[in-house]
Design an enzyme around this catalytic site. Structure first.
Site, mmCIF file in Angstrom:
data_model
loop_
_atom_site.group_PDB
_atom_site.id
_atom_site.type_symbol
_atom_site.label_atom_id
_atom_site.label_comp_id
_atom_site.label_asym_id
_atom_site.label_seq_id
_atom_site.Cartn_x
_atom_site.Cartn_y
_atom_site.Cartn_z
ATOM 1 N N TYR A 12 -6.075 -43.310 26.372
ATOM 2 C CA TYR A 12 -6.761 -44.122 25.221
ATOM 3 C C TYR A 12 -6.285 -44.458 24.296
ATOM 4 C CZ TYR A 12 -9.556 -44.137 20.529
ATOM 5 O OH TYR A 12 -10.664 -45.000 19.749
ATOM 6 N N LYS B 291 -6.135 -48.957 23.984
ATOM 7 C CA LYS B 291 -6.543 -49.859 23.352
ATOM 8 C C LYS B 291 -5.404 -50.309 22.493
ATOM 9 C CE LYS B 291 -10.205 -48.491 21.196
ATOM 10 N NZ LYS B 291 -11.876 -49.660 21.147
#
Length: 255
Positions: free
Chosen positions: A162, A166
């Site tokens: 994640y 990002k």
């Protein structure tokens, strides 16, 4: 700047992915309250339509719910087509949809999990921005707002795919800030721990610790993102481009 003030969005159309709940729902509702017509997009069509109906009833603005899995290239294309078919324009794109599944240690991360996380958090925003950006530039201009995470600046092994995705979104933002300037601005907001679907999956003690170590003594709430997104969507931020804005209660201030 309009007579109604620098945060007025009257006459604008805003698209918010992941807009049926959490941060996206709060932001979509705030944009409509500021005068914008809004498109609420997320994977579940029923939830999008329900959120859009609530927003329209509360604000009197036009709101459209569109089912869209941003991790799928063809869904991104279809979403943009539906927005322009319905409204004829788009002024603000908020790439907010995200996912961060839990896993049991880095070796347990499967190729499927990794690819899905990257697709939703980075690939989808790239495709949507690539489609919307040129149209914004050909029209009256506009604003692209990417919702990242403070964890992309200080990654942890517990959510590394994640954070990596990002971080790619952060890089995308910096590239977009120069792609269609000066008519199109792109900025990224980096929330810390927020009370959303992602943290709902956390063990209670994890949320309690996140609140305890934050200078504000709590984690964020969806409404805490409204002000910064409204600022970035409006003429109030007309000279803000390529900015990376932490919304984390001061947790990462030592950076």
């Amino acid at each position: 700047m309009t007579a109604a003030g620098p945060y007025d969005l009257t006459g604008k159309v805003a698209v918010v992915t992941g807009g049926s709940r959490g941060i996206g729902r709060a932001v979509a509702g705030a944009f409509a309250a500021a005068g914008a017509d809004v498109v609420v997009a997320s994977r579940k069509g029923d939830a999008c339509e329900a959120a859009a109906a609530e927003i329209a009833a509360a604000t009197g603005r036009r709101a459209l719910g569109v089912a869209c899995h941003v991790g799928r290239w063809e869904d991104c294309d279809r979403l943009v087509d539906e927005v322009y078919d319905a409204f004829g324009r788009c002024d603000v794109l908020v790439n907010n949809a995200g996912m961060s599944p839990l896993y049991d240690g880095l070796p347990s991360v499967t190729e499927d999990l990794y690819d899905k996380v990257h697709a939703v958090n980075a690939r989808g925003p790239f495709r949507l921005s690539a489609l919307v950006g040129p149209r914004l530039a050909a029209g009256d201009g506009g604003s692209i707002i990417n919702v990242s995470t403070a964890g992309s600046l200080r990654p942890d092994a517990t959510d590394l795919p994640y954070a990596m995705a990002k971080a790619g979104l952060n890089a995308l933002t910096l590239g977009l800030a120069g792609a269609w300037a000066p008519k199109v601005r792109a900025n990224v907001v980096l929330p810390g721990a927020f009370d959303t679907d992602i943290t709902t999956a956390w063990p209670p003690e994890m949320k309690e610790r996140a609140a305890a170590i934050n200078p504000m003594r709590r984690i964020g709430r969806p409404d805490d993102m409204v002000g910064v997104c409204l600022f970035l969507a409006s003429e109030a931020s007309s000279y803000v481009n390529g900015a990376q804005i932490l919304v984390d209660g001061g947790m990462f201030r030592t950076l």
